[in-house]
Design a protein around this motif. Sequence first.
Motif, PDB file in Angstrom:
ATOM      1  N   GLY A 180       0.794  -1.219   0.000  1.00  0.00           N
ATOM      2  CA  GLY A 180       0.000   0.000   0.000  1.00  0.00           C
ATOM      3  C   GLY A 180       0.822   1.264   0.000  1.00  0.00           C
ATOM      4  N   LEU A 181       2.131   1.151   0.253  1.00  0.00           N
ATOM      5  CA  LEU A 181       2.990   2.337   0.336  1.00  0.00           C
ATOM      6  C   LEU A 181       4.022   2.387  -0.791  1.00  0.00           C
ATOM      7  CD1 LEU A 181       3.696   2.421   4.197  1.00  0.00           C
ATOM      8  CD2 LEU A 181       1.786   3.421   2.914  1.00  0.00           C
ATOM      9  N   GLU A 182       3.844   1.566  -1.822  1.00  0.00           N
ATOM     10  CA  GLU A 182       4.840   1.460  -2.887  1.00  0.00           C
ATOM     11  C   GLU A 182       5.060   2.778  -3.625  1.00  0.00           C
ATOM     12  OE1 GLU A 182       2.898  -2.565  -2.307  1.00  0.00           O
ATOM     13  OE2 GLU A 182       2.214  -0.487  -2.527  1.00  0.00           O
ATOM     14  N   ASP A 183       4.001   3.551  -3.854  1.00  0.00           N
ATOM     15  CA  ASP A 183       4.151   4.800  -4.608  1.00  0.00           C
ATOM     16  C   ASP A 183       3.407   5.974  -3.971  1.00  0.00           C
ATOM     17  OD1 ASP A 183       1.606   3.938  -5.071  1.00  0.00           O
ATOM     18  OD2 ASP A 183       1.749   3.878  -7.256  1.00  0.00           O
ATOM     19  N   ILE A 184       3.164   5.853  -2.669  1.00  0.00           N
ATOM     20  CA  ILE A 184       2.440   6.895  -1.929  1.00  0.00           C
ATOM     21  C   ILE A 184       3.394   8.049  -1.582  1.00  0.00           C
ATOM     22  CG2 ILE A 184       1.398   7.376   0.337  1.00  0.00           C
ATOM     23  CD1 ILE A 184      -0.513   6.097  -1.611  1.00  0.00           C
ATOM     24  N   PRO A 185       2.948   9.314  -1.722  1.00  0.00           N
ATOM     25  CA  PRO A 185       3.793  10.442  -1.280  1.00  0.00           C
ATOM     26  C   PRO A 185       4.130  10.330   0.203  1.00  0.00           C
ATOM     27  CG  PRO A 185       1.969  11.234  -2.619  1.00  0.00           C
ATOM     28  CD  PRO A 185       1.701   9.781  -2.361  1.00  0.00           C
ATOM     29  N   ILE A 186       5.393  10.549   0.523  1.00  0.00           N
ATOM     30  CA  ILE A 186       5.863  10.430   1.904  1.00  0.00           C
ATOM     31  C   ILE A 186       6.636  11.680   2.286  1.00  0.00           C
ATOM     32  CG2 ILE A 186       7.354   9.141   3.492  1.00  0.00           C
ATOM     33  CD1 ILE A 186       6.822   6.650   1.842  1.00  0.00           C
ATOM     34  N   MET A 187       6.282  12.270   3.416  1.00  0.00           N
ATOM     35  CA  MET A 187       7.031  13.389   3.981  1.00  0.00           C
ATOM     36  C   MET A 187       7.765  12.887   5.212  1.00  0.00           C
ATOM     37  SD  MET A 187       7.516  15.881   6.429  1.00  0.00           S
ATOM     38  CE  MET A 187       6.046  16.260   7.376  1.00  0.00           C
ATOM     39  N   ILE A 188       9.047  13.208   5.314  1.00  0.00           N
ATOM     40  CA  ILE A 188       9.837  12.818   6.483  1.00  0.00           C
ATOM     41  C   ILE A 188      10.374  14.066   7.171  1.00  0.00           C
ATOM     42  CG2 ILE A 188      11.953  11.680   7.277  1.00  0.00           C
ATOM     43  CD1 ILE A 188      11.534   9.505   5.328  1.00  0.00           C
ATOM     44  N   GLY A 189      10.186  14.143   8.483  1.00  0.00           N
ATOM     45  CA  GLY A 189      10.720  15.243   9.274  1.00  0.00           C
ATOM     46  C   GLY A 189      11.748  14.741  10.255  1.00  0.00           C
ATOM     47  N   LEU A 190      12.831  15.483  10.414  1.00  0.00           N
ATOM     48  CA  LEU A 190      13.899  15.120  11.344  1.00  0.00           C
ATOM     49  C   LEU A 190      13.781  16.000  12.587  1.00  0.00           C
ATOM     50  CD1 LEU A 190      16.926  14.787   8.874  1.00  0.00           C
ATOM     51  CD2 LEU A 190      15.295  13.022   9.607  1.00  0.00           C
ATOM     52  N   TYR A 191      13.498  15.354  13.710  1.00  0.00           N
ATOM     53  CA  TYR A 191      13.294  16.048  14.989  1.00  0.00           C
ATOM     54  C   TYR A 191      14.522  15.866  15.868  1.00  0.00           C
ATOM     55  CZ  TYR A 191      11.216  17.110  19.583  1.00  0.00           C
ATOM     56  OH  TYR A 191      10.959  17.631  20.836  1.00  0.00           O
ATOM     57  N   GLU A 192      15.103  16.958  16.317  1.00  0.00           N
ATOM     58  CA  GLU A 192      16.267  16.927  17.204  1.00  0.00           C
ATOM     59  C   GLU A 192      15.768  17.094  18.632  1.00  0.00           C
ATOM     60  OE1 GLU A 192      19.539  20.189  17.896  1.00  0.00           O
ATOM     61  OE2 GLU A 192      20.012  19.100  16.041  1.00  0.00           O
ATOM     62  N   GLN A 193      15.700  15.974  19.354  1.00  0.00           N
ATOM     63  CA  GLN A 193      15.142  16.053  20.699  1.00  0.00           C
ATOM     64  C   GLN A 193      16.148  16.665  21.676  1.00  0.00           C
ATOM     65  OE1 GLN A 193      14.262  12.799  23.220  1.00  0.00           O
ATOM     66  NE2 GLN A 193      15.827  11.450  22.395  1.00  0.00           N
ATOM     67  N   SER A 194      15.614  17.337  22.684  1.00  0.00           N
ATOM     68  CA  SER A 194      16.462  17.972  23.682  1.00  0.00           C
ATOM     69  C   SER A 194      16.874  16.960  24.742  1.00  0.00           C
ATOM     70  CB  SER A 194      15.726  19.149  24.334  1.00  0.00           C
ATOM     71  OG  SER A 194      14.545  18.701  24.986  1.00  0.00           O
ATOM     72  N   ALA A 195      17.858  17.315  25.543  1.00  0.00           N
ATOM     73  CA  ALA A 195      18.370  16.437  26.586  1.00  0.00           C
ATOM     74  C   ALA A 195      17.349  16.271  27.716  1.00  0.00           C
ATOM     75  CB  ALA A 195      19.672  16.993  27.138  1.00  0.00           C
ATOM     76  N   GLN A 196      17.596  15.308  28.586  1.00  0.00           N
ATOM     77  CA  GLN A 196      16.654  14.999  29.668  1.00  0.00           C
ATOM     78  C   GLN A 196      16.429  16.179  30.593  1.00  0.00           C
ATOM     79  OE1 GLN A 196      18.190  11.488  31.595  1.00  0.00           O
ATOM     80  NE2 GLN A 196      17.543  10.104  29.965  1.00  0.00           N
ATOM     81  N   ASP A 197      17.468  16.992  30.828  1.00  0.00           N
ATOM     82  CA  ASP A 197      17.350  18.099  31.772  1.00  0.00           C
ATOM     83  C   ASP A 197      17.007  19.413  31.091  1.00  0.00           C
ATOM     84  OD1 ASP A 197      19.718  18.398  30.447  1.00  0.00           O
ATOM     85  OD2 ASP A 197      20.942  18.771  32.224  1.00  0.00           O
ATOM     86  N   ASP A 198      16.670  19.370  29.804  1.00  0.00           N
ATOM     87  CA  ASP A 198      16.307  20.570  29.057  1.00  0.00           C
ATOM     88  C   ASP A 198      14.795  20.750  29.121  1.00  0.00           C
ATOM     89  OD1 ASP A 198      15.537  22.356  26.909  1.00  0.00           O
ATOM     90  OD2 ASP A 198      17.564  22.140  26.128  1.00  0.00           O
ATOM     91  N   LEU A 199      14.334  21.879  29.659  1.00  0.00           N
ATOM     92  CA  LEU A 199      12.909  22.113  29.848  1.00  0.00           C
ATOM     93  C   LEU A 199      12.221  22.650  28.605  1.00  0.00           C
ATOM     94  CD1 LEU A 199      13.039  23.826  33.370  1.00  0.00           C
ATOM     95  CD2 LEU A 199      12.661  21.409  32.847  1.00  0.00           C
TER      96      LEU A 199
END
Length: 298
Positions: A180-199
Amino acid sequence: QNNSTMVARNQLGDDFYRPALDEDGQYRTSKTRGMTLSLNSGINISLFEKDLMRLSQDTFSTETHFIQEGQYLSKELVNSWLDRKSEDNPEGLNPPESGEGEDRVPRYLNSILEFDFFTESEENLQLAGISIGLALNTVDYYQAEQFGSTLMQEISSEEALSKGKEMADQLLSQIRKVEGLEDIPIMIGLYEQSAQDDLAGGVYVAQGNSLNGSESIDDWTSINERRIIFPLEGSDSAEGNAFANFQSEVERFFPNISGITGRAHYIDDQLDSLSINIMTQFYGEGEMVAYTQYLKQS
């Protein structure tokens, strides 16, 4: 592929998708539900999902598309991608275990998130595209058996971004094998998560599209966003000065304040939103009403 036949017509606003429902009119939860709990903090878990939904609107309009939590990527498949590559797990996107101490090869990829988007065709919904979020580590926390404790390994933003783009292409070649995903448009986002002590929480740093069944990102777009916490950061900015004045006025009006912080979100170096958190304790309705009215006029 058509796996939803009903939609919810109510829409909170142009910034929100209407949900796609199953044939019984029920909401489907993600097949990988709970896997984002591996992220470093609750704020990262929230922003990873919320911001992917926001970025998806550039490719899949809220006016014409309905959203469904991921139904195509199984938990077993996603787990195999998140694990390190090995003889037993050749699909692993994280590099093989190697080295110790400063020479240790870190885990770059922490979590994967999927959203499915549908358009209406007669009385049915047709899959029109999917969005994938890749949560990248800038700090890799791992267990040191010899010490019985948790150690941390920092990863530069440049290295995380480079590895994230490499893994995105590897991921695409695997996704194209899913029925079902052979030719489907796909958007990918790269998320840079913060450290454990970063609020403040993390941000997406890049997004790209794969169209017409391609197994690589056609082009990457850099995302210029950042989040900071007032007054811990940003004191030399105009917004930081304004927050400091606000903080001073509020503390002078009500002396029993435990703390005031503001989470600022900048997009293209312009303040997009500011969420203020005030910690205090009230002992009566009068205190609460007076305090709320004061904040409203401040």
